[in-house]
Design a protein around this motif. Sequence first.
Motif, PDB file in Angstrom:
ATOM      1  N   GLY B 224      52.909 -18.066 -25.273  1.00 17.75           N
ATOM      2  CA  GLY B 224      51.464 -17.289 -25.272  1.00 17.75           C
ATOM      3  C   GLY B 224      50.409 -18.333 -25.478  1.00 17.75           C
ATOM      4  N   ARG B 225      50.554 -19.096 -26.362  1.00 17.29           N
ATOM      5  CA  ARG B 225      49.460 -19.982 -26.723  1.00 17.29           C
ATOM      6  C   ARG B 225      49.083 -21.227 -25.676  1.00 17.29           C
ATOM      7  N   GLN B 226      50.386 -21.434 -25.095  1.00 18.66           N
ATOM      8  CA  GLN B 226      50.285 -22.386 -23.910  1.00 18.66           C
ATOM      9  C   GLN B 226      49.483 -21.958 -22.821  1.00 18.66           C
ATOM     10  N   LEU B 227      49.812 -20.540 -22.531  1.00 17.20           N
ATOM     11  CA  LEU B 227      49.204 -20.018 -21.467  1.00 17.20           C
ATOM     12  C   LEU B 227      47.527 -19.668 -21.648  1.00 17.20           C
ATOM     13  N   ASP B 228      47.258 -19.362 -23.085  1.00 14.56           N
ATOM     14  CA  ASP B 228      45.861 -19.303 -23.362  1.00 14.56           C
ATOM     15  C   ASP B 228      45.148 -20.492 -23.048  1.00 14.56           C
ATOM     16  N   GLU B 230      46.239 -23.188 -21.285  1.00 15.44           N
ATOM     17  CA  GLU B 230      46.205 -23.714 -19.781  1.00 15.44           C
ATOM     18  C   GLU B 230      45.264 -22.956 -18.822  1.00 15.44           C
ATOM     19  N   LEU B 231      45.544 -21.399 -18.844  1.00 10.52           N
ATOM     20  CA  LEU B 231      44.589 -20.577 -18.012  1.00 10.52           C
ATOM     21  C   LEU B 231      43.222 -20.109 -18.639  1.00 10.52           C
ATOM     22  N   GLY B 232      42.986 -20.396 -20.115  1.00  8.59           N
ATOM     23  CA  GLY B 232      42.095 -19.908 -20.600  1.00  8.59           C
ATOM     24  C   GLY B 232      41.985 -18.308 -21.003  1.00  8.59           C
ATOM     25  N   MET B 233      40.830 -17.940 -21.552  1.00 11.77           N
ATOM     26  CA  MET B 233      40.819 -16.642 -21.909  1.00 11.77           C
ATOM     27  C   MET B 233      39.776 -15.984 -21.048  1.00 11.77           C
ATOM     28  N   PRO B 234      39.889 -14.742 -21.007  1.00  6.93           N
ATOM     29  CA  PRO B 234      38.922 -13.825 -20.381  1.00  6.93           C
ATOM     30  C   PRO B 234      37.544 -14.072 -20.944  1.00  6.93           C
ATOM     31  N   PRO B 235      36.411 -14.048 -20.273  1.00  5.89           N
ATOM     32  CA  PRO B 235      35.138 -14.393 -20.839  1.00  5.89           C
ATOM     33  C   PRO B 235      34.946 -13.341 -21.897  1.00  5.89           C
ATOM     34  N   GLY B 236      34.409 -13.921 -23.127  1.00  9.41           N
ATOM     35  CA  GLY B 236      34.018 -13.019 -24.374  1.00  9.41           C
ATOM     36  C   GLY B 236      35.247 -12.783 -25.182  1.00  9.41           C
ATOM     37  N   GLY B 340      40.856 -10.097 -28.722  1.00  7.13           N
ATOM     38  CA  GLY B 340      42.010 -11.584 -28.715  1.00  7.13           C
ATOM     39  C   GLY B 340      42.829 -11.220 -27.434  1.00  7.13           C
ATOM     40  N   GLU B 341      42.430 -10.255 -26.419  1.00  6.04           N
ATOM     41  CA  GLU B 341      43.353  -9.878 -25.350  1.00  6.04           C
ATOM     42  C   GLU B 341      43.172 -11.243 -24.435  1.00  6.04           C
TER      43      GLU B 341
END
Lengths: 270, 606
Positions: B224-228, B230-236, B340-341
């Motif tokens: 999950g953290r790898q995807l966060d 590499e792909l970033g988090m949704p704005p905000g 944190g979604e």
Amino acid sequence: MSTGYQIVVLGSVVPDPLQTLEPAQTPQGPGLKNELMLPHVLDPWAAHALYEAANLAARTPGSKVTLLSLGPKAKLQQVMMAVGQRVPFELVALDGPAGGFTDPHEVAARLADAVKALPGLDRSRLLLFGGWESASRGAGVTLQLVGERLEIPDQFQGVDQLTPGPDGAFEVLERVEGGRHQVSSCAGAPAVLGWATGSLGEPKNNPQVGMANMRAIMPALQKAAPAPVGTGRVEYLSVAVPRTQRETRIVKDMSPDDVARELVEWIAQD
Amino acid sequence: MSVDIACVGFGPATAGFLTTLSRRLSASDLPPLESAAAPGLPLQVVCYERADDLGFGVSGVVTRARGLRAAFPDLDGAQIPMAARVKDERVLYLLDPLGASRRSASLRAADRTIRALRGVLPFADEALELPFTPEFLHKQDGFVFSMGQLMQWMSAQVLASGAVQLWPGTPVARALVEDGKVRGVRLVDQGVDRQGLPDAAFMPGMDVRAALTVVGDGPVGAVGRQLDAELGMPPGNARREWAVGMKFVVDLPEETRLEPGTVLHTLGFPEPEIFGFLYVHPDHVASVGIFVPSGFASPARTTYRYLQHYVQHPAIWRHLEGARLRSWGAKSLLESGRRGEPFLAGDGFARIGEGSGSTNVLTSSGVDEAFTTGVQLAEGVIALLEAGRPLTKEGLEEAYVARRRASWIEAEARIAEKARDGFQRGFVPGLVGMALAGLTRGRVSLGHEPPHPADAVGTLEDFYAGRIPAEELARLRAECEARGVPLHDALMDRAGWPAVPLDGKLLVSQQDALLMGGKVQAPPGYADHVGFRSAERCRACGKRVCVEICSAEALRPGADGVPSFDREKCVHCGACLWSCTGRLEGTDEVNLELRAGTGGLHSAEN
């Protein structure tokens, strides 16, 4: 015609070794408190036997390994998720109690019947593997009783090594007093081998082995036949675990001599 | 190796996913869902779980079980060991009987007032019972569960279908990401030394390719953290609020008067910021524990020592005196919730459970929400497969994310989104803010979004200002560093917390809790899963919160200024990750690296 062995490993589940065990009376007789809530593993002695069986089968073309396990179906199902990743085998499951208070004669009768019922059983190729001891019942006699019921006279206990020879013959190293091995030569199957620890490390998890095993393990679990076994005619007046004392200290750089000296002093306090 | 669906982590969310999917796969009255990875066979579904067995390493819960009961309409507590219907639920405000906790002037004044009015208030054993449990918090129609037992029960349901495979003891190192698309997972290397270098019986981590990777590896999961990253988090969106929950499972004294299904929520002690709980299971068993939040300003935030003082509070101890430790465990909670979604779906992947921001901090509920997100994903995946559609971002957005957005999960997450912001201003504003958010359905709140947890930790000098002089703090720090032990015990002793009277039954040393309670162990042949990117950064760190908060004392002061890590003690709670104050500039990443690893708790009763 195949020249390999038919290796049948007898092994069931026991509570994960670090669990706190407490005897308790249950409607079925003596048992362990919260036994079904405790995590379980394949009996470590039987696990050694299984890994040795897989190793022997890999070195002896045409061989096949079957794990015959009598235990609570739900626990078998769970334990097979871990064991099934390690080495290739087929499972035959019997659904019944696996605690340390069941009567070895009753268990042996069920297991012997199940061995006899294995499809394509060829006694001339049969090696019956199991643990020399058991983490659940200590006496470790079940394997011998199964061998007797199957009328297999060649029995070896405390086995640490099996070396196949020509024409199905093999050499066995059995543990004897004084930290030595007794070397026996056996003309061939059938034979009963109760394994000590052997010399193999625990195999790594292999997802491909797991996928292949599980295609047969899941159906085997689903058709596990009931195998009610009890305590025979034994009446337990009381059961207890050894009294334990715990003093924890974490020390990483102590010499073995100092550790031994401190242990002797600690034991002598009692 | 190729499969159709690979799941990462077997927690409540994946249980919800696989329960729903396996029912469809084994339904004999519906057309079979065929495998694309293995033509001619049914859909090939595997789940890889990091822990050594299913149900290890998760924590107890009291829940309204709305999602669980929807999935299991005949859910009966008697089927599941340690489950009980909630019968009696109370909220207690615990005063400080020791005078050691760090209370604000206003809180001390409130405490004095309560004590002065003890004759007319529901006050006993240094605790004030609130007249009612707020509507948003209550669990009166729910269940008390042991999560370990609940997970074992659910895994048995899933396995009995024969339609999916669950593989414990198999950590996933990373997702296989190609051009922003997830193509499967890579398992961890086996037969390596502590540094991850090939050793005896080396077996490189296998690649498992899958059309869909279901990421349910929890809030600190490596994938999950790898995807966060590499792909970033949704704005905000960002992960700012965390807590570590630690609990004992105890055998209550035989003469206990606590009924199964009794639930106590507590606040106010051992520190105002630390909330606690006591749930009663059948057969004289209870779970008791505390939550230490990332907003707690002390760098010496030892959960274990605080838990020992918590259980000795008179209002708790009156139930626990004579109790015996059965099990122990700890885990991180992602309290950012909806904020944190991450991206919930993309090409070849979907996120479910706590790591997908499903935990609701206002209702103090996470398991039921996580389970429900898994059910929602399964319903979406089934719909896509039945329609012969690919598991792409577009399809998953439509079939899963939209389903989630339209559900009670989303509606309640929105209400809870700012509920805890008041705690940025203090304990009392925090409680008021929660009440306002709950009573106004999220329309009114206090405070502001918390800073990154690395920026929220104060200095010891500030935390103990007026209580321990700076020179003495320096001396204590040097002494503990020289002895290779964490600082927290020395600080708490000095701050007035009494020595814990170890009784060998419930009050035991932290190391005994690992052995007697958690049965912690780690198999050989795997790399250390905790490390540090920069030794220099560690040496320059004056706080070492990772060492202080480590639930198992697996992290200790190291000889060269870099904390040492003992894999055989680690319970994988993940608190070190969000407690690391070495934030890397311009990112939310920190100096401490937490990778996928085996071992940990061997108790299925937490």
